[in-house]
Design an enzyme around this catalytic site. Structure first.
Site, PDB file in Angstrom:
ATOM      1  N   PRO A 117       8.821   4.816   1.097  1.00 49.98           N
ATOM      2  CA  PRO A 117       9.408   3.477   1.035  1.00 49.98           C
ATOM      3  C   PRO A 117       8.793   2.566  -0.022  1.00 49.98           C
ATOM      4  CG  PRO A 117       8.035   3.734   2.994  1.00 49.98           C
ATOM      5  CD  PRO A 117       8.209   5.097   2.392  1.00 49.98           C
ATOM      6  N   ASN A 118       9.678   1.758  -0.594  1.00 50.89           N
ATOM      7  CA  ASN A 118       9.351   0.730  -1.581  1.00 50.89           C
ATOM      8  C   ASN A 118       9.049   1.279  -2.977  1.00 50.89           C
ATOM      9  OD1 ASN A 118       9.537  -1.513   0.334  1.00 50.89           O
ATOM     10  ND2 ASN A 118       7.714  -0.608   1.244  1.00 50.89           N
TER      11      ASN A 118
ATOM     12  N   ARG B  46       7.300  -4.027  -8.388  1.00 49.79           N
ATOM     13  CA  ARG B  46       6.539  -4.311  -7.179  1.00 49.79           C
ATOM     14  C   ARG B  46       5.040  -4.333  -7.482  1.00 49.79           C
ATOM     15  NH1 ARG B  46       4.983   0.572  -3.198  1.00 49.79           N
ATOM     16  NH2 ARG B  46       4.183  -0.683  -1.499  1.00 49.79           N
TER      17      ARG B  46
ATOM     18  N   TYR C  84       0.432  -1.253  -8.991  1.00 53.28           N
ATOM     19  CA  TYR C  84       1.174  -0.008  -9.206  1.00 53.28           C
ATOM     20  C   TYR C  84       1.629   0.216 -10.642  1.00 53.28           C
ATOM     21  CZ  TYR C  84       1.198  -0.098  -4.114  1.00 53.28           C
ATOM     22  OH  TYR C  84       0.811  -0.122  -2.797  1.00 53.28           O
TER      23      TYR C  84
ATOM     24  N   ASN D  82       4.404  11.423  -2.373  1.00 51.21           N
ATOM     25  CA  ASN D  82       3.787  10.108  -2.200  1.00 51.21           C
ATOM     26  C   ASN D  82       4.507   9.476  -1.010  1.00 51.21           C
ATOM     27  OD1 ASN D  82       2.849   7.535  -2.174  1.00 51.21           O
ATOM     28  ND2 ASN D  82       3.095   7.159  -4.367  1.00 51.21           N
TER      29      ASN D  82
ATOM     30  N   ALA E  17       3.868   3.924   2.467  1.00 50.80           N
ATOM     31  CA  ALA E  17       3.326   3.382   3.722  1.00 50.80           C
ATOM     32  C   ALA E  17       3.404   4.383   4.877  1.00 50.80           C
ATOM     33  CB  ALA E  17       4.044   2.088   4.076  1.00 50.80           C
TER      34      ALA E  17
ATOM     35  N   HIS F 171       0.276   6.291   6.314  1.00 53.67           N
ATOM     36  CA  HIS F 171      -0.663   5.737   7.296  1.00 53.67           C
ATOM     37  C   HIS F 171      -0.076   5.664   8.701  1.00 53.67           C
ATOM     38  CE1 HIS F 171      -2.330   4.706   3.440  1.00 53.67           C
ATOM     39  NE2 HIS F 171      -1.339   3.872   3.195  1.00 53.67           N
TER      40      HIS F 171
ATOM     41  N   ASP G 120       4.158  16.397  10.826  1.00 46.73           N
ATOM     42  CA  ASP G 120       4.688  17.557  11.555  1.00 46.73           C
ATOM     43  C   ASP G 120       5.645  18.361  10.680  1.00 46.73           C
ATOM     44  OD1 ASP G 120       3.231  16.971  13.810  1.00 46.73           O
ATOM     45  OD2 ASP G 120       4.916  16.178  14.974  1.00 46.73           O
TER      46      ASP G 120
ATOM     47  N   GLU H  56      -0.732  15.544  -1.990  1.00 48.49           N
ATOM     48  CA  GLU H  56      -0.456  14.138  -1.646  1.00 48.49           C
ATOM     49  C   GLU H  56      -0.861  13.262  -2.835  1.00 48.49           C
ATOM     50  OE1 GLU H  56      -2.606  13.062   1.889  1.00 48.49           O
ATOM     51  OE2 GLU H  56      -2.303  10.903   1.591  1.00 48.49           O
TER      52      GLU H  56
ATOM     53  N   HIS I  71      -1.200   9.242  -4.380  1.00 48.46           N
ATOM     54  CA  HIS I  71      -1.149   7.778  -4.293  1.00 48.46           C
ATOM     55  C   HIS I  71      -1.439   7.215  -5.670  1.00 48.46           C
ATOM     56  CE1 HIS I  71      -0.756   8.028  -0.059  1.00 48.46           C
ATOM     57  NE2 HIS I  71      -1.779   8.865  -0.031  1.00 48.46           N
TER      58      HIS I  71
ATOM     59  N   SER J 130      -2.248   4.102  -6.403  1.00 45.58           N
ATOM     60  CA  SER J 130      -3.455   3.275  -6.317  1.00 45.58           C
ATOM     61  C   SER J 130      -4.566   4.058  -5.623  1.00 45.58           C
ATOM     62  CB  SER J 130      -3.145   2.002  -5.527  1.00 45.58           C
ATOM     63  OG  SER J 130      -2.809   2.328  -4.184  1.00 45.58           O
TER      64      SER J 130
ATOM     65  N   ARG K 253      -8.860  -0.147  -1.154  1.00 48.72           N
ATOM     66  CA  ARG K 253      -7.979  -1.198  -0.653  1.00 48.72           C
ATOM     67  C   ARG K 253      -8.245  -1.463   0.837  1.00 48.72           C
ATOM     68  NH1 ARG K 253      -2.076   0.022  -2.570  1.00 48.72           N
ATOM     69  NH2 ARG K 253      -1.849  -2.171  -1.926  1.00 48.72           N
TER      70      ARG K 253
ATOM     71  N   ARG L 106      -5.355   1.441   4.919  1.00 46.58           N
ATOM     72  CA  ARG L 106      -4.864   2.447   3.974  1.00 46.58           C
ATOM     73  C   ARG L 106      -5.825   3.629   3.836  1.00 46.58           C
ATOM     74  NH1 ARG L 106      -0.525  -0.276   1.501  1.00 46.58           N
ATOM     75  NH2 ARG L 106      -0.916  -2.512   1.442  1.00 46.58           N
TER      76      ARG L 106
HETATM   77  C1  DQA Z   1       0.778   4.119  -2.111  1.00 45.05           C
HETATM   78  C2  DQA Z   1      -0.333   3.497  -1.268  1.00 45.05           C
HETATM   79  C3  DQA Z   1       0.175   3.108   0.109  1.00 45.05           C
HETATM   80  O1  DQA Z   1      -0.866   2.547   0.891  1.00 45.05           O
HETATM   81  C4  DQA Z   1       1.278   2.079  -0.027  1.00 45.05           C
HETATM   82  O2  DQA Z   1       1.809   1.765   1.260  1.00 45.05           O
HETATM   83  C5  DQA Z   1       2.341   2.473  -0.969  1.00 45.05           C
HETATM   84  C6  DQA Z   1       1.998   3.204  -2.184  1.00 45.05           C
HETATM   85  C7  DQA Z   1       0.333   4.404  -3.553  1.00 45.05           C
HETATM   86  O3  DQA Z   1       1.052   5.136  -4.241  1.00 45.05           O
HETATM   87  O4  DQA Z   1      -0.705   3.902  -4.007  1.00 45.05           O
HETATM   88  O5  DQA Z   1       3.500   2.107  -0.796  1.00 45.05           O
HETATM   89  O6  DQA Z   1       1.152   5.353  -1.527  1.00 45.05           O
END
Ligand code: DQA
Length: 149
Positions: free
Chosen positions: A11-12, A19, A24, A75, A78, A81, A88, A99, A101, A103, A108, A112
């Site tokens: 998401p996002n 954003r 980011y 990635n 959110a 977490h 699963d 995985e 991320h 950031s 942070r 997170r």
């Molecule tokens: C993220 C880090 C997450 O904590 C956050 O909710 C994101 C992006 C990252 O790519 O740094 O949406 O996964």
């Protein structure tokens, strides 16, 4: 082993570039996809690149990957977490999982610092900006090559 890799975004991340650019960066998700496609060609990987704000869609893509893919780069944003359901799903996938991320989540907020997905991931990349995506592809290519040789 299949050289198809799923690159999944939570998401996002559709708002990447707009954003919180101080966290980011300014690259959009389309820029990240283009860079992934360039590096995938070099590594002789095929990629399926997806983003969703809906947890179930990410789970469905992991299920799809089970049937056809040699690796997953994810990635989960959110959902990292919060989502036992994505964990699963990933636990049903037999190939390597990386995985990502953008950031450095460990620098942070405390919420997170915990990742459900990390308990499954074969590797975690955090804090390398969007470059983390192509680093993940390079690692997956290596792991797929090792399994095939
Ligand atoms: C993220 C880090 C997450 O904590 C956050 O909710 C994101 C992006 C990252 O790519 O740094 O949406 O996964």
């Amino acid at each position: 082993m299949s050289r198809l890799v799923y690159v999944l975004n939570g998401p996002n991340l559709n708002l990447l570039g707009k954003r919180q650019p101080h966290i980011y960066g300014h690259e959009t998700l389309a820029d990240v996809e283009a860079e992934c496609r360039k590096v995938a060609d070099e590594l002789r990987l095929d990629i399926q690149f997806h983003q969703s704000n809906r947890e179930y869609e990410i789970i469905d893509w992991v299920h799809e990957a089970r049937e056809v893919a040699g690796g997953i780069a994810i990635n989960p944003a959110a959902f990292t977490h919060t989502s036992v359901a994505i964990l699963d799903a990933l636990n049903t996938f037999e190939g390597p999982v990386i995985e990502i991320h953008i950031s450095n989540v460990h620098k942070r907020e405390a919420f997170r610092h915990h990742s459900f997905v990390s308990t499954r991931a074969d590797g975690v990349i955090a804090g390398f900006g969007t470059q983390g995506y192509t680093l993940a592809l390079r690692r997956l290519a290596r792991l797929i090559d090792e399994k095939t040789s």
